[in-house]
Every structure is written in structure tokens, then in C-alpha cells.
Scaffold this active site. Sequence first.
Site, PDB file in Angstrom:
ATOM      1  CB  CYS A 139       9.184   4.980  -6.436  1.00 41.41           C
ATOM      2  SG  CYS A 139       8.942   6.171  -5.112  1.00 41.41           S
TER       3      CYS A 139
ATOM      4  CG  LEU B  21      -1.768  -9.626 -11.839  1.00 45.36           C
ATOM      5  CD1 LEU B  21      -0.295  -9.559 -12.194  1.00 45.36           C
ATOM      6  CD2 LEU B  21      -2.065 -10.940 -11.132  1.00 45.36           C
TER       7      LEU B  21
HETATM    8  C1  UGA Z   1       6.101   2.429  -4.842  1.00 43.81           C
HETATM    9  C2  UGA Z   1       6.069   1.117  -4.046  1.00 43.81           C
HETATM   10  O1  UGA Z   1       4.800   0.486  -4.188  1.00 43.81           O
HETATM   11  C3  UGA Z   1       6.344   1.378  -2.571  1.00 43.81           C
HETATM   12  O2  UGA Z   1       6.413   0.136  -1.866  1.00 43.81           O
HETATM   13  C4  UGA Z   1       7.677   2.115  -2.427  1.00 43.81           C
HETATM   14  O3  UGA Z   1       7.957   2.440  -1.084  1.00 43.81           O
HETATM   15  C5  UGA Z   1       7.636   3.414  -3.242  1.00 43.81           C
HETATM   16  O4  UGA Z   1       7.354   3.082  -4.619  1.00 43.81           O
HETATM   17  C6  UGA Z   1       8.978   4.081  -3.122  1.00 43.81           C
HETATM   18  O5  UGA Z   1       9.968   3.529  -3.596  1.00 43.81           O
HETATM   19  O6  UGA Z   1       9.077   5.124  -2.465  1.00 43.81           O
HETATM   20  P1  UGA Z   1       4.399   4.485  -5.168  1.00 43.81           P
HETATM   21  O7  UGA Z   1       5.395   5.032  -6.126  1.00 43.81           O
HETATM   22  O8  UGA Z   1       3.830   5.385  -4.133  1.00 43.81           O
HETATM   23  O9  UGA Z   1       5.024   3.243  -4.355  1.00 43.81           O
HETATM   24  O10 UGA Z   1       3.195   3.935  -6.036  1.00 43.81           O
HETATM   25  P2  UGA Z   1       2.528   2.508  -6.315  1.00 43.81           P
HETATM   26  O11 UGA Z   1       1.289   2.373  -5.538  1.00 43.81           O
HETATM   27  O12 UGA Z   1       3.516   1.437  -6.221  1.00 43.81           O
HETATM   28  O13 UGA Z   1       2.129   2.688  -7.859  1.00 43.81           O
HETATM   29  C7  UGA Z   1       3.112   2.919  -8.844  1.00 43.81           C
HETATM   30  C8  UGA Z   1       2.505   2.995 -10.213  1.00 43.81           C
HETATM   31  O14 UGA Z   1       2.043   1.717 -10.630  1.00 43.81           O
HETATM   32  C9  UGA Z   1       1.298   3.932 -10.322  1.00 43.81           C
HETATM   33  O15 UGA Z   1       1.427   4.711 -11.490  1.00 43.81           O
HETATM   34  C10 UGA Z   1       0.126   2.995 -10.415  1.00 43.81           C
HETATM   35  O16 UGA Z   1      -0.951   3.537 -11.125  1.00 43.81           O
HETATM   36  C11 UGA Z   1       0.734   1.821 -11.164  1.00 43.81           C
HETATM   37  N1  UGA Z   1       0.040   0.547 -10.949  1.00 43.81           N
HETATM   38  C12 UGA Z   1      -0.011  -0.016  -9.718  1.00 43.81           C
HETATM   39  C13 UGA Z   1      -0.547  -0.106 -12.037  1.00 43.81           C
HETATM   40  O17 UGA Z   1      -0.513   0.379 -13.192  1.00 43.81           O
HETATM   41  N2  UGA Z   1      -1.157  -1.311 -11.844  1.00 43.81           N
HETATM   42  C14 UGA Z   1      -1.215  -1.894 -10.616  1.00 43.81           C
HETATM   43  O18 UGA Z   1      -1.770  -3.020 -10.502  1.00 43.81           O
HETATM   44  C15 UGA Z   1      -0.622  -1.235  -9.528  1.00 43.81           C
END
Ligand code: UGA
Length: 434
Positions: A261, A251
Amino acid sequence: MHRICVIGGGHVGLVAAACFAQMGHSVICVDNDSAKIALLKKGKMPFYEPKLATLVKKTANSKRLVFSDSLDNSIKKSKVIFIAVGTPPKSDGSADLSAIEDVARVIAKNLNSYKLIVEKSTVPVQTGKKIKETIARYKKGDATYDVASNPEFLREGKAVHDSFYPDRIVLGVDSKQAETILRQIYSKLKTKIIVTDVNTAEIIKHASNSFLASKISFINAVSRVCDKAGADVEKVSQAMGLDKRIGGDFLSAGIGWGGFCFPKDVEAFAYISKKLGYDFSFLKEVTKINHEQQLYFTEKIRERLWVIRGKKIAILGLSFKPNTDDMRFAPSINIVKTLEKEGAELTLYDPKAMNEAKNIFKSKKIMFAKDAYAAVKGCDCVCFLTEWKQFLALDFKKIKKTMNNALIADGRNMLDPVKLIAAGFEYIGLGRGK
Ligand code: UGA
């Protein structure tokens, strides 16, 4: 102890292989990229992931984890085969499943005894069914097999931790034997196990990633309203997150989600839904908000600098999130390219992703700095695009002295605007008031 073969030595496969080995199984990690396998055999990592190098080294030394570029042999020697190959996006938004189909045919050819074939890669619903049909079509002998779905939920940057402490394990199976084997494989982990059919497990994965991306797009849309109303999105998300039904994770407003992903999974889920007869237009809006957030961020910089052309802009943070060198579909790419197109002179720095960045940005207008201080020297604006912890420890007094114009554009709302403004900076955030 099971004899496991993990096909694919990438962010999912290599982590899974090392973790299975650590749980006591005998694992072959196989990849058709011989250079990658040679690297792994020498104990070197093909990408940066905290704690992974140590785990790979430990399990490889104990011989529970071995590496191979021979798919045929690795399949023949194993009972359980995890497929963790790439499923990149095609131009129409669907997932390219050709690597999975290739692997299914090779498995069929090498089906010398009962095997459990498990999808670990994120795949559209009904892929398991297709794998099953493909193996049936190409197999020669009478050995039996099962196909299961065991989606991976690990996050890059926290992959090893997430693998050992998952919130849940999903087993999509259509036989008791498959369920029993998978339960044995994970018997050392203490977490909830959800057993479903294969189609349901595949949808759980797509729906989970799409929901998380939606949550971020939602707060990013709220951040736009906050800017217009002079409200603070950080407080909004903090207060919303305290409601247990909402939860505070995912959030955080910012320049949006990237990585290998979310962008491809949200699109692929919309695509497969449509193909099945449901127009999931909500997901298109989720992607649109994400894209607009990056444009909005550059608009805010333009508003302050008036003209971008000829301005020196420092970019701190390039990877799609901290603790990884992964730049696939990173929001930084759109932002850097937009600023470059408008004639900015850019200097880039990231603690881990410099090699990746050098492969992506070839323009003469883009320079690379050896550290954050070198990047900001003489610049008219510094953009923070990834919330690396070490950026919080920077000496902002020193930074201000070396900047030509003390403007900070905080794409992750990671800095304290009150402190920075008191120190003489101009500050741009997202949803923290104009
Ligand atoms: C995501 C999922 O969180 C995992 O559960 C899943 O296994 C993985 O994809 C996959 O399908 O393999 P990941 O891509 O490693 O994991 O990264 P996240 O931590 O989910 O972050 C994704 C993006 O969202 C990043 O660019 C991050 O900066 C952004 N984000 C995350 C935000 O902008 N705000 C947030 O509050 C959280």
C-alpha cells in the site's frame, strides 16, 4: 440484508467479504483465479491473516459467504458490487487500473437490474468517474446504477479487527440511494460515518496513506539526526507522541515502510497530483528518505564489520511487518539484496514468510533456516528486520554462544540496547546514538 458481490479475493476483498457476511449480508466473493477459489472452497486460506480463517470458515458454513470464479453470474445475482481488485504500480509510478476497467466492462455487460458499484481498492482520484463512464459506454439495457467510493483503511495483520472497529467509514456517493444502501450495509458498526462526493473519498484514502508514510519518514529522518547528535529517537518519538496533536502511532523509527500500500500509494498520489497540475514534491522526499533508511542500515553494518564479503549474516524477519506473510515491497528485500551483492553469506528466517522468501531469493548465497536459533549459528551479525513478538522471547545468552561475532543490527529498534550491551553484544539501532 443485502446481496453483495466482492470482486477480488485478496487482502482487502476476502476480509471485506467475510466481514460483510458476518454482519448478516449474503455475500459472493468472486476471483478470476480459479485455483484460489478452489482453495477457499476447501476452507484453506491463500495468505496468512490472523483470525481470518476462522471467520471465513464460520460464514461459509452458514452459507452467508460463498466463493465463485464466475464474474458474470456473481454480478447478475447481486445488488451491491464491491471492487477490490489489485491496482499495482506501473514503472512511471501511476496505478495500473486495467483490472478495474476490465471489471467495469463486465459489470456493464451484466447490468440486469439496479446496481451499486463500490470502489474498495485504492484508486487515484477520478477513477469513480471513469468507472461510471465505462459502464455507460458498454451497458446494453436500461437498468440504472450508481458508482460510489468506500475506501478501506484496514491494516494487514490486524485486518479483521480493523474491519469491525474502524476509526471511521468514508462513503463517497453521488446519490441518496447509494448513501442509504451503504449506511444499511454498515449499520451494525458503531463508528463515525463521513459522507462526501466520490472524488473527495478517493483523495481521503490517498492522503491518509501518504500522511502515515510521511510520519514514518519524518521520524526516520529525525533518527538520522539523533545518530549524529548522540540522542535517542525512541525517547524523542515517545515525547512527541504524547502531544495529542501529533499522536504516538506510526512514529516508530526503523528500516522504513513497505507493503503493497504505502510504496505504491505515495507514488500514485504524487503522480496523479502532477497530472492534475500540482507538483507534490514533498511526497518524493518521503519516498527518498524511506529508501535511504535501508541503505543507511546496511552502511552501519558495513562500518562495524569493515568488509561484508564472506561474512555470515543472519536475517530474522522478512515480512514487511509482523503478523503477515506478505513480503511485497518489504524493506527486507532491499537489505538482503544489498548484502548479498556485497558477498555476504546469508541465512534467512521468518515465522510466516518463508515460502514467499524462497520465491524472491534464488541466489546460492542465500540459505533458509528452520528457526531463529538455526539462522544465527556461526554468524558474524544478526539483523532483526521485522518486529515479530516471538523474537523478543529469544534466549539471547544461547544466541551469543552460537554466534561467531556477537553483533546485533536491530532494524526495528525492537530490542533493549542496554541489556544487550551488558550481555556482551555489540548493538546497532537506528537513531539510538552511533
Ligand atoms: C496501510 C494503512 O495503515 C492502512 O490504513 C491501509 O488500509 C492499508 O495500508 C491499505 O491501503 O490497504 P498496511 O500496508 O497493512 O496498512 O501496513 P501498516 O501497518 O500501515 O504498515 C506499513 C509499513 O510501515 C510497514 O512496513 C511497517 O513496518 C511500517 N511502519 C509502521 C514503520 O516503519 N513505523 C511505524 O511507526 C509504523
